[in-house]
Design a protein around this motif. Structure first.
Motif, PDB file in Angstrom:
ATOM      1  N   ALA A  22      35.829  33.041  35.390  1.00 58.98           N
ATOM      2  CA  ALA A  22      35.492  33.599  34.072  1.00 58.98           C
ATOM      3  C   ALA A  22      34.879  34.988  34.217  1.00 58.98           C
ATOM      4  O   ALA A  22      35.113  35.872  33.390  1.00 58.98           O
ATOM      5  N   ILE A  23      34.106  35.187  35.265  1.00 57.26           N
ATOM      6  CA  ILE A  23      33.425  36.465  35.480  1.00 57.26           C
ATOM      7  C   ILE A  23      34.375  37.535  36.017  1.00 57.26           C
ATOM      8  O   ILE A  23      34.324  38.705  35.602  1.00 57.26           O
ATOM      9  N   THR A  24      35.278  37.146  36.897  1.00 59.00           N
ATOM     10  CA  THR A  24      36.152  38.130  37.546  1.00 59.00           C
ATOM     11  C   THR A  24      37.459  38.378  36.810  1.00 59.00           C
ATOM     12  O   THR A  24      38.108  39.406  37.003  1.00 59.00           O
ATOM     13  N   GLY A  25      37.883  37.398  35.979  1.00 61.11           N
ATOM     14  CA  GLY A  25      39.156  37.536  35.278  1.00 61.11           C
ATOM     15  C   GLY A  25      40.352  37.142  36.123  1.00 61.11           C
ATOM     16  O   GLY A  25      41.500  37.310  35.716  1.00 61.11           O
ATOM     17  N   LYS A  26      40.090  36.589  37.284  1.00 60.43           N
ATOM     18  CA  LYS A  26      41.154  36.091  38.163  1.00 60.43           C
ATOM     19  C   LYS A  26      40.619  34.847  38.866  1.00 60.43           C
ATOM     20  O   LYS A  26      39.394  34.620  38.918  1.00 60.43           O
ATOM     21  N   ILE A  27      41.498  34.036  39.386  1.00 57.54           N
ATOM     22  CA  ILE A  27      41.055  32.809  40.046  1.00 57.54           C
ATOM     23  C   ILE A  27      40.233  33.180  41.270  1.00 57.54           C
ATOM     24  O   ILE A  27      40.725  33.838  42.188  1.00 57.54           O
ATOM     25  N   SER A  28      38.947  32.787  41.250  1.00 59.32           N
ATOM     26  CA  SER A  28      38.014  33.272  42.263  1.00 59.32           C
ATOM     27  C   SER A  28      37.168  32.150  42.844  1.00 59.32           C
ATOM     28  O   SER A  28      36.788  31.196  42.150  1.00 59.32           O
ATOM     29  N   SER A  29      36.851  32.295  44.111  1.00 60.53           N
ATOM     30  CA  SER A  29      35.980  31.345  44.788  1.00 60.53           C
ATOM     31  C   SER A  29      34.522  31.639  44.428  1.00 60.53           C
ATOM     32  O   SER A  29      34.093  32.795  44.424  1.00 60.53           O
ATOM     33  N   PRO A  30      33.742  30.605  44.148  1.00 57.83           N
ATOM     34  CA  PRO A  30      32.318  30.829  43.883  1.00 57.83           C
ATOM     35  C   PRO A  30      31.605  31.393  45.105  1.00 57.83           C
ATOM     36  O   PRO A  30      30.585  32.065  44.973  1.00 57.83           O
ATOM     37  N   TRP A  31      32.114  31.110  46.282  1.00 61.65           N
ATOM     38  CA  TRP A  31      31.520  31.654  47.504  1.00 61.65           C
ATOM     39  C   TRP A  31      31.570  33.185  47.502  1.00 61.65           C
ATOM     40  O   TRP A  31      30.653  33.845  47.964  1.00 61.65           O
TER      41      TRP A  31
END
Length: 424
Positions: A408-417
């Motif tokens: 949600a923050i990056t706008g792309k599928i992202s790892s929380p790590w």
């Protein structure tokens, strides 16, 4: 020949000393569940049985959660039929707008299920209650009608796969990653009509939210049910939620399993299930940037307080990416209230997300978050079939609350790590 946990529960409820895989039995029921989509069909079938009352008004429950609050006239008619039926039959546990929640989060919260129960529900994710050490499984609306009438149901006793859990999950890795990893490993038919039975020293590191999530998605591997060995964590949860006295069934040492699969929880990584099957599980080293249009954090799989806490930890002080719609759905009214009191809803709203009343809406493409052609969503829901959340040319990527929040923050599928700079 020894019996598994599931076989022991079914034997007890069928009045037998022992049962074996493949045996047909008629078992007594501790709870019969329906929702606003499946119950109307069951109610019509119940009327054909010429029964004045349900078998036990305390052991039938209906939860208005799929298209509630009503999204259209048809939804309103379906809910009214359920409301009228439960009023006429004096059903104790009827949950409507203002008192309801997503059914598979609500029933454990209300203490309606306990260890050792046999539960059927006209919803495929009824297998959720295996997290409490119950045998619970989804059935059709006709079986629901018969269950409401006589308090019994026919089952073919399933064989089982034993999942031996070791190790401990790392930060920002949860039960959702575990079950996506398992489904990726065995496939969507890897446990077809079998019981997925979870045990091992690794259980001690899994919260009840983790277990409920894992059991919930047993059906996505084709399983008849998923079930966890009862331990102190289970017993504390059952007691805290006012459930009836638990009956604990442990598998015999010589129980027969089709196979035993070892899962080291310490090795599980943030995992994403790609369209259009839950078995298309990938870790972040296996794909590049994938831009998204929507994020959904909620559902009977991942709408619990622990899920919202993890998502809020990642989203706090950050803004949702431009052009990304972020929808947060607490799974019950109590979870909504707890999240509000903890300041989680404020974090979500200030980040640019919207917070919804409890509903299954977007999970099944019903309302509150439909996708149009070409759109992609990261969702903490449990299915990503073609057209599941809207247009047949949309895409749903299944993930944990941590992955969904990071995305949600990056706008792309992202790892929380990556987003939280976590040292592996």
């Amino acid at each position: 020949m020894g019996m598994t946990m599931t076989q022991k529960i079914l034997a007890s409820h069928a009045g037998f000393e022992t049962v074996q895989a493949g045996q047909l039995i008629l078992a007594s029921l501790d709870l019969v569940l329906g929702n606003d989509i499946t119950s109307p069909v069951a109610i019509k079938e119940f009327a054909k049985l010429n029964k004045e009352k349900v078998f036990d008004k305390d052991k039938v429950t209906m939860v208005m959660d799929h298209f509630a609050p009503n999204k259209d006239i048809k939804a309103a008619e379906q809910c009214k039929m359920c409301r009228d039926f439960c009023g006429e039959k004096e059903v104790t546990h009827f949950y409507d707008v203002g008192k309801m929640g997503i059914e598979h989060a609500l029933l454990p919260e209300k203490g309606l299920v306990t260890s050792g129960n046999v539960v059927i529900g006209a919803d495929s994710h009824t297998c959720t209650y295996g997290a409490l050490g119950a045998f619970s499984t989804g059935i059709g609306s006709t079986d629901m009608a018969c269950g409401m009438a006589i308090g019994k149901a026919w089952f073919k006793v399933p064989s089982a796969i034993k999942f031996n859990l070791t190790g401990k999950l790392r930060k920002y890795v949860s039960g959702k990653d575990v079950i996506l990893h398992i489904i990726g490993k065995i496939g969507v038919d890897g446990a077809l009509y079998r019981s997925m039975e979870f045990t091992g020293e690794g259980l001690a590191s899994l919260s009840m939210a983790d277990r409920l999530c894992i059991a919930n998605m047993a059906i996505e591997a084709g399983a008849k049910n998923g079930i966890f060995e009862v331990d102190d964590i289970t017993l504390e949860y059952v007691k805290a939620h006012g459930a009836k006295e638990p009956v604990v069934y442990k598998a015999d040492e010589d129980a027969v399993y089709d196979e035993v699969i070892d899962i080291n929880l310490s090795e599980i990584e943030p995992t994403v299930s790609f369209p259009h099957l839950p078995e298309n599980a990938k870790t972040f080293d296996q794909f590049g940037d994938i831009e998204i249009n929507q994020v959904v954090i909620g559902s009977c799989t991942n709408g619990r307080l622990e899920d919202l806490q993890e998502a809020a930890e990642i989203m706090k002080g950050k803004q949702c990416a431009k052009g990304v719609r972020v929808i947060v759905i607490p799974a019950t009214q109590q979870i909504y209230l707890d999240a509000m009191e903890q300041g989680l809803l404020k974090i979500f709203i200030e980040s640019g997300a919207v917070v919804s009343t409890p509903t299954c809406g977007p999970c099944l493409g019903g309302h509150m978050g439909i996708l149009t052609k070409g759109e992609r969503a990261v969702a903490t829901t449990n299915r990503n079939f073609v057209g599941r959340m809207g247009h047949v040319e949309s895409e749903v990527y299944l993930a944990s609350p941590a992955v969904a929040a990071a995305s949600a923050i990056t706008g792309k599928i992202s790892s929380p790590w990556e987003v939280m700079s976590y040292e592996i």
